[in-house]
Design a protein around this motif. Structure first.
Motif, short mmCIF file in Angstrom:
data_model
loop_
_atom_site.label_atom_id
_atom_site.label_comp_id
_atom_site.label_asym_id
_atom_site.label_seq_id
_atom_site.Cartn_x
_atom_site.Cartn_y
_atom_site.Cartn_z
N UNK A 272 -104.03 46.54 -28.12
CA UNK A 272 -103.04 47.41 -27.46
C UNK A 272 -103.57 47.93 -26.14
N UNK A 273 -104.84 48.30 -26.14
CA UNK A 273 -105.44 48.80 -24.90
C UNK A 273 -105.41 47.74 -23.81
N UNK A 274 -105.71 46.52 -24.23
CA UNK A 274 -105.69 45.41 -23.27
C UNK A 274 -104.28 45.21 -22.71
N UNK A 275 -103.30 45.35 -23.62
CA UNK A 275 -101.90 45.19 -23.22
C UNK A 275 -101.49 46.25 -22.21
N UNK A 276 -101.96 47.48 -22.53
CA UNK A 276 -101.64 48.61 -21.65
C UNK A 276 -102.21 48.36 -20.26
N UNK A 277 -103.45 47.93 -20.22
CA UNK A 277 -104.10 47.65 -18.94
C UNK A 277 -103.32 46.64 -18.13
N UNK A 278 -102.89 45.61 -18.87
CA UNK A 278 -102.14 44.53 -18.21
C UNK A 278 -100.84 45.07 -17.62
N UNK A 279 -100.19 45.89 -18.45
CA UNK A 279 -98.90 46.45 -18.00
C UNK A 279 -99.08 47.34 -16.78
N UNK A 280 -100.18 48.11 -16.83
CA UNK A 280 -100.46 48.99 -15.69
C UNK A 280 -100.59 48.18 -14.42
N UNK A 281 -101.31 47.09 -14.52
CA UNK A 281 -101.50 46.22 -13.35
C UNK A 281 -100.17 45.69 -12.85
N UNK A 282 -99.35 45.23 -13.81
CA UNK A 282 -98.03 44.69 -13.46
C UNK A 282 -97.20 45.73 -12.70
N UNK A 283 -97.24 46.92 -13.31
CA UNK A 283 -96.44 47.99 -12.71
C UNK A 283 -96.90 48.32 -11.31
#
Ligand SMILES: Nc1ncnc2c1ncn2[C@@H]1O[C@H](COP(=O)(O)OP(=O)(O)OP(=O)(O)O)[C@@H](O)[C@H]1O
Length: 779
Positions: free
Chosen positions: A652-663
Motif C-alpha cells: 500500500x505504501x508503494x502504491x501511495x508513493x506511486x499515486x503521489x508521483x502521478x498526482x
C-alpha cells in the motif's frame, strides 16, 4: 671318637635276638644316628646317604599323620558336599568325578617332573619372563613376602582393592604337611561357595575369571607336543615349561607357575557345564534389569569361538544363553511383557561393522546408555529359532581366515548384544519397566606374528588385533591399579567393553588355553592377564528400572482424562482470544503507521459475505476458525497473518508513493496548461477585469489567497475539498462514508477511484465559471 657306619647300625639291628637286645641296640643306633646328624650338620659333605635316609624316614612319618588327619576331615567334607549340591559348579564336579579323583592327587606326569619325591623341601619356581607385574606380585602388603597357595581368588571384604598379591609357587598341598592339607580342604569348600555368591565389595562386584583348557589337537599330537597345563581341584592351574631337549645345560631345570581362578575347566568339560557355571546367573540377572558381559580371551586356536559359538552338536555359550533366556521368558510370560532386541557387530581392523546388516562402518558414540554404535541394527526377536537364524547370518558375515595355527581363525572381535525389556504392573498398579543387557563377546586371538602369518593382510589384521588386546590389557592394568584415567579410547574394542570392564555390569571372563607346550608363551600370557583381571572391580549397580505411577482406580483415570480435556479446551479458547487481540492490534498499527487505501483496508476487514471476497481474508479466517489444533501451529498461523499484514502495508505504501508521483505530474501538467491558457487570454481577461464583471481565478492566485496554515505543502492537499466544513479525512472516515468525496462516488469506496476520477474532487479548475471563461477565451 668311634665312628659307626650305617651298615654297622643295620647289622646291629639285624643281629639282635631278643626284644631287650633290639631296644638296646635301637637306642644305641639312635644315639649313633644323632651323632651322625650332628656330624653331618657340621660337615655337609659327610654322609649324604645318611641324610637322605633320615629325610625319607621323616617323610614316611608325615605321610602317615596326613592320612590319619584326612580320615578325620572326610566326614566334614561329605557334609559340605551335600550342602553345595545345588550349585552348578558342584554338578560339574560330579560329572567329572574321574577327573577329579585324578586331579586331587599331585599332578602326574607334568608335576612329577617338578616334584622331588620323599622330600619336604618346598621349591620356588623360576619364572621364564618376569614382567614388571610379576615382579610386583612378589611384594606383599607392607613389603613382606607371603606364600599364597589357594586363597588368593575370592577376596575378603576388608582387603584393599588395589593390593598386589604375593604369589610363590608351592609344590601342592601334600608336600606342605598335614596342617596345610586340612586348611586347603576347608578353603576349597569356602571357595566353591563363593562362586555362587558373587563377591560384592564396596557395592561393586569383581570380574569372575574362569579358565578353560581345550583338548590336545590332532596336529599338536602329531608333532609330539607335551601337555604343559594341569588343572587341579577344578580351580588351580599349574603351568610347566619343559626345558629344551637340546639345551643340555638346563635339561633338568624346569619352570612353572601356579594360578588360582574362580573355576577352571579341564579338557573334558562339556559346553553345558561351562555355560551353567559361567553365564546362567547373568541371564537371570539380565531378566531382572541388570547388565551382564561374558568374554572369551586367549591365544589364537585356544578355543574361544568353540566356547562362545560351539558347533551344531555342541552349541556354545551364546546359543545356550539365548535358549535359556527364551525358556525363562516363557516361564514368566504370565507376569509381564518381555521384549527382546538383538544386535551383532564385529570390530575388524579397528572398524565397527554390523553383522546383521553389513554395510558402511559404524561410528561409536557415547550417550546416556554408554558407548553405542550409531546406526546398528536392533532386531526384535520372538523365538530361539529366530535368534539362531540371525546368529548364523551374522557369523557368515564375520571375518574368518585360515592361519597357520587355526583353520578357521576369527580375525575380528564379535559382540552379540541381547537387550531384554520387561514391563510389569506392580501391586500398586504402577508400570515397572526394566531393561537388562547381555553382551557376549568372542575376541580375536592374541597372537605373535610368527605364530600366524607374517605376510600381507594377515599381518595387518594381527597388528590390529594385538593393538586392541594391548589396549585391553592397559585398561585392565589401569583398573586394577585404581587409576583415575582408564584408556578406553585407545581402541574400538576397549570403547565397546567400557561398560563390561568399568561400568555397572556383572562381568565374566573365560580364558581359553591350549594344553600344548608349543603354546607355552601364549598360555602363560593368557593366564597372566586372566589373573590380573580377577582384581578388577566393576561399579556398584542397580537394576535399570523405571516406574511409571498410575492412578489408583478407573474412576481416577476417568477424572484425570476429563480434567485434561477441560484444560485443553480452556487453552484453545484462550489462544483464540489472544489471536483476535493480535489481529486487532495489527489492524490498528496498520491504520496508524500507514496511510490506508480503502481497497486494502476493506480487503482486510470485509466480512466473508462481501461482494469481493479476498484470498488473504480467506486464509486468515481459516486460521481463526480453529483449524490449527496445536498451540505451535496457532502461533505459526498468527505469525503468518502478521507477516501478511506487513506485506500489505508495504504494498500500500508503494502504491501511495506511486499515486503521489502521478498526482504531482498531473498537477504540473495542469499548472502548465493553466499558465498557457492565462497567457493566451491575458488581454480579454484584463478587459473583462476592467469591466469588473468577472474574475479569472488561477491556481496560483488562489493559492496566495489561501490562509498560510502550512497544511497545503503536500501536493495531495491540492485535492482537498474547499468546503469549509470538510474536516481532515481519516481511515474511519473512509470506511464509514463520512467523507464528502465518497458521497459523490456512487458508493465506490476505493481511494484509487477518488484519484482516477478528478471529478470527485471539487477542484477550482472544474468550477462552472472557469469552464465558461475558458470556452470564452478559446472563442
Ligand atoms: N573344548 C573343546 N573341545 C573340543 N574341541 C575344541 C575345544 N576347544 C577348541 N576346540 C577345537 O579347536 C579348534 C580351534 O578352536 P577355535 O576356533 O574355537 O579357536 P579360537 O580361540 O577361536 O581361535 P581364533 O582366535 O583364531 O579364532 C577348533 O577346531 C575347535 O573345534
Amino acid at each position: 671318637m668311634p665312628v659307626s657306619t650305617r651298615s654297622q647300625i643295620v647289622n646291629q639291628g639285624r643281629n639282635a635276638t631278643s626284644p631287650e637286645q633290639w631296644t638296646r641296640s635301637r637306642t644305641r643306633s639312635d644315639q649313633e644316628q644323632q651323632n651322625h646328624a650332628n656330624l653331618s650338620m657340621r660337615n655337609p659333605h659327610h654322609g649324604l646317604k645318611e641324610k637322605m635316609k633320615a629325610l625319607t624316614l621323616l617323610y614316611e612319618q608325615q605321610k602317615q599323620a596326613s592320612a590319619a588327619l584326612k580320615n578325620q576331615t572326610s566326614s566334614r567334607f561329605e557334609e559340605h558336599n551335600h550342602r553345595l549340591r545345588t550349585h552348578p559348579s558342584v554338578e560339574l564336579q560330579g560329572s567329572c568325578k574321574k577327573e577329579e579323583k585324578e586331579s586331587t592327587k599331585p599332578p602326574s606326569h607334568v608335576m612329577r617332573e617338578n616334584t622331588i619325591p620323599n622330600s619336604t623341601i618346598t621349591r620356588t619356581y623360576v619364572l621364564p619372563q618376569p614382567s614388571i607385574h610379576d615382579a610386583k606380585e612378589n611384594l606383599g602388603v607392607g613389603g613382606s613376602d607371603r606364600i599364597l597357595s589357594f586363597s588368593s581368588c575370592p577376596r575378603k571384604a576388608n582387603e584393599p582393592s588395589n593390593r598386589v598379591v604375593a604369589r610363590k609357587l608351592s609344590m601342592g598341598p601334600e608336600q606342605k604337611g598335614n596342617e596345610v592339607t586340612r586348611n586347603n580342604n576347608v578353603q576349597e569348600l569356602e571357595k566353591l561357595e563363593t562362586i555362587s555368591e558373587r563377591p560384592s565389595l564396596g557395592g561393586g562386584s569383581r570380574i569372575l575369571v574362569f579358565v578353560r583348557l581345550r583338548p590336545m589337537a590332532k596336529k599338536e599330537k602329531e608333532v609330539g607336543s607335551r601337555c604343559c597345563v594341569r588343572i587341579v581341584n577344578r580351580r588351580d592351574v599349574y603351568l610347566t615349561e619343559f626345558a629344551n631337549e637340546n639345551d643340555y645345560l638346563r635339561l633338568k631345570r624346569l619352570r612353572g607357575r601356579h594360578f588360582t581362578f574362580d573355576a577352571s575347566f579341564p579338557d573334558s568339560t562339556t559346553q553345558q557345564e561351562v555355560y551353567s557355571t559361567t553365564t546362567s546367573e547373568l541371564v537371570e540377572a539380565v531378566l531382572q534389569g541388570r547388565n551382564g558381559s561374558v568374554f572369551c580371551y586367549g591365544a589364537t586356536g585356544a578355543g574361544k569361538t568353540y566356547t562362545m559359538l560351539g558347533t551344531m552338536d555342541n552349541p556354545g555359550v551364546m546359543v545356550l544363553a539365548i535358549k535359556d533366556l527364551f525358556s525363562k521368558i516363557r516361564q514368566r510370560s504370565c507376569d509381564g511383557n518381555h521384549v527382546v532386541h538383538l544386535s551383532y557387530l564385529e570390530v575388524y581392523n579397528e572398524t565397527v561393522r554390523d553383522l546383521l546388516a553389513p554395510g558402511r562402518p559404524l561410528v561409536l558414540r557415547e550417550d546416556k546408555q554408554g558407548i553405542v554404535a550409531a546406526g546398528l541394527t536392533q532386531y526384535r526377536a520372538y523365538s530361539t529359532d529366530e535368534v539362531m537364524a540371525l546368529l548364523q547370518q551374522g557369523n557368515q558375515n564375520r571375518t574368518t581366515e585360515p592361519t597357520r595355527v587355526n583353520e578357521t581363525s576369527s580375525r575380528s572381535h564379535a559382540i552379540l548384544q541381547v537387550m531384554v525389556e520387561y514391563r510389569v504392573k506392580d501391586d500398586a498398579k504402577n508400570v515397572v519397566n526394566r531393561v537388562g543387557k547381555l553382551s557376549l563377546i568372542d575376541l580375536a586371538g592374541s597372537e605373535r606374528a610368527l605364530a600366524t602369518d607374517q605376510r600381507t593382510l594377515r599381518s595387518l589384521e594381527g597388528a590390529n588385533i594385538n593393538r586392541s588386546l594391548l589396549a585391553l590389557s592397559s585398561c585392565i592394568n589401569a583398573l586394577v591399579e585404581g587409576k583415575k584415567h582408564i584408556p578406553y579410547r585407545n581402541s574400538k574394542l576397549t570403547q565397546l567393553l567400557k561398560d563390561s570392564l568399568g561400568g555397572s555390569c556383572n562381568t565374566v571372563m573365560i580364558a581359553n588355553v591350549s594344553p600344548s607346550n608349543l603354546s607355552f608363551g601364549e598360555t602363560q600370557n593368557t593366564l597372566h592377564w586372566a589373573d590380573r583381571a580377577k582384581e578388577i572391580r566393576t561399579k556398584a549397580y542397580e537394576a535399570n528400572e523405571e516406574i511409571q505411577y498410575m492412578p489408583e482406580s478407573e474412576t481416577d483415570h476417568a477424572k484425570l482424562l476429563l480434567e485434561l480435556q477441560k484444560e485443553n479446551r480452556d487453552l484453545r479458547v484462550h489462544l483464540a482470544r489472544q489471536q483476535q487481540k493480535l489481529l486487532t492490534l495489527q489492524a490498528q498499527s496498520f491504520a496508524v503507521h500507514a496511510s490506508p487505501t480503502p481497497s486494502s483496508v476493506t480487503s482486510l476487514l470485509t466480512p466473508p459475505s462481501s461482494a469481493q471476497p479476498n484470498e488473504k481474508y480467506k486464509s486468515r479466517s481459516s486460521f481463526l476458525s480453529g483449524n490449527c489444533f496445536t498451540p505451535e501451529s496457532k502461533k505459526k498461523g498468527a505469525d503468518e497473518a502478521v507477516k501478511e499484514l506487513r506485506r500489505t502495508v508495504k504494498a500500500l505504501e508503494a502504491e501511495i508513493e506511486k499515486m503521489k508521483k502521478d498526482h504531482t505530474s498531473q498537477l504540473k501538467k495542469k499548472d502548465d496548461l493553466i499558465r498557457e491558457l492565462s497567457r493566451k487570454s491575458e488581454k480579454p481577461v484584463e478587459g473583462l477585469r476592467g469591466e469588473g464583471s468577472k474574475r479569472v481565478v488561477t491556481r496560483a492566485s488562489l493559492r496566495s489567497k489561501e490562509p498560510s496554515t502550512g497544511e497545503l505543502k503536500s501536493p495531495s492537499h491540492r485535492f482537498r475539498s474547499p468546503v469549509p466544513t470538510a474536516k481532515k479525512r481519516s481511515f474511519w472516515d473512509i470506511t464509514t462514508a463520512n467523507s464528502p468525496s465518497i458521497a459523490s462516488l456512487n458508493g465506490r469506496k476505493t481511494r484509487s477511484h477518488v484519484i482516477s476520477e478528478p471529478v470527485a474532487v471539487p477542484s477550482m479548475l472544474l468550477q462552472p465559471g472557469f469552464a465558461r471563461q475558458k470556452t470564452d477565451c478559446l472563442r
